[in-house]
Design a protein around this motif. Sequence first.
Motif, PDB file in Angstrom:
ATOM      1  N   CYS A 141      -6.305   0.911   5.515  1.00 13.21           N
ATOM      2  CA  CYS A 141      -6.688   2.320   5.157  1.00 13.21           C
ATOM      3  C   CYS A 141      -7.748   2.327   3.888  1.00 13.21           C
ATOM      4  O   CYS A 141      -8.164   3.335   3.537  1.00 13.21           O
ATOM      5  CB  CYS A 141      -5.577   3.062   4.833  1.00 13.21           C
ATOM      6  SG  CYS A 141      -4.836   2.767   3.320  1.00 13.21           S
ATOM      7  N   CYS A 193      -0.115   3.394   3.601  1.00 11.41           N
ATOM      8  CA  CYS A 193       0.126   2.898   4.800  1.00 11.41           C
ATOM      9  C   CYS A 193       1.149   1.955   4.795  1.00 11.41           C
ATOM     10  O   CYS A 193       1.745   1.398   5.880  1.00 11.41           O
ATOM     11  CB  CYS A 193      -0.948   2.433   5.801  1.00 11.41           C
ATOM     12  SG  CYS A 193      -1.864   0.916   5.023  1.00 11.41           S
ATOM     13  N   CYS A 253      -6.454  -2.350   0.141  1.00 13.11           N
ATOM     14  CA  CYS A 253      -5.767  -2.145   1.496  1.00 13.11           C
ATOM     15  C   CYS A 253      -6.656  -2.342   2.411  1.00 13.11           C
ATOM     16  O   CYS A 253      -7.558  -1.250   2.944  1.00 13.11           O
ATOM     17  CB  CYS A 253      -4.591  -1.097   1.640  1.00 13.11           C
ATOM     18  SG  CYS A 253      -4.136  -0.893   3.124  1.00 13.11           S
ATOM     19  N   PHE A 265      -7.075   2.047   1.024  1.00 16.84           N
ATOM     20  CA  PHE A 265      -6.617   2.634  -0.257  1.00 16.84           C
ATOM     21  C   PHE A 265      -7.018   1.553  -1.439  1.00 16.84           C
ATOM     22  O   PHE A 265      -6.976   0.264  -1.247  1.00 16.84           O
ATOM     23  CB  PHE A 265      -5.173   2.717  -0.429  1.00 16.84           C
ATOM     24  CG  PHE A 265      -4.503   2.903  -1.627  1.00 16.84           C
ATOM     25  CD1 PHE A 265      -4.487   4.214  -2.134  1.00 16.84           C
ATOM     26  CD2 PHE A 265      -3.883   1.860  -2.475  1.00 16.84           C
ATOM     27  CE1 PHE A 265      -3.768   4.391  -3.335  1.00 16.84           C
ATOM     28  CE2 PHE A 265      -3.150   2.216  -3.724  1.00 16.84           C
ATOM     29  CZ  PHE A 265      -3.268   3.532  -4.142  1.00 16.84           C
ATOM     30  N   CYS A 282       1.038  -1.280   0.062  1.00 16.81           N
ATOM     31  CA  CYS A 282      -0.041   0.058   0.058  1.00 16.81           C
ATOM     32  C   CYS A 282       0.961   1.332   0.021  1.00 16.81           C
ATOM     33  O   CYS A 282       1.888   1.324   0.787  1.00 16.81           O
ATOM     34  CB  CYS A 282      -0.932   0.000   1.091  1.00 16.81           C
ATOM     35  SG  CYS A 282      -1.886   1.581   1.356  1.00 16.81           S
TER      36      CYS A 282
HETATM   37 ZN   LIG Z   1      -3.247   1.111   3.332  1.00 19.10          ZN
END
Ligand SMILES: [Zn+2]
Length: 66
Positions: free
Chosen positions: A54, A12, A51, A56, A9
């Motif tokens: 987070c 993060c 992800c 994403f 990611c």
């Molecule tokens: Zn992430």
Amino acid sequence: MKSFQEKSCPQCSLPKLKTWEELTDEQKFLVERLPLNTGFTLEERKKHLFCPRCWFEKISDENQSC
Ligand SMILES: [Zn+2]
């Protein structure tokens, strides 16, 4: 060759993004509600990587052919 790095990611640094198939039903539900408004259909988004930390969403270039 694409490296494993591509699956980490960028937000993060979680090393393992998940494919749609790897998500649980609850996670799929969350993904469907993500505020991503880039014109992708759900079918398109199922080809992306997610992800679970987070949320994403990585848009895969997998379908690009020369
Ligand atoms: Zn992430």
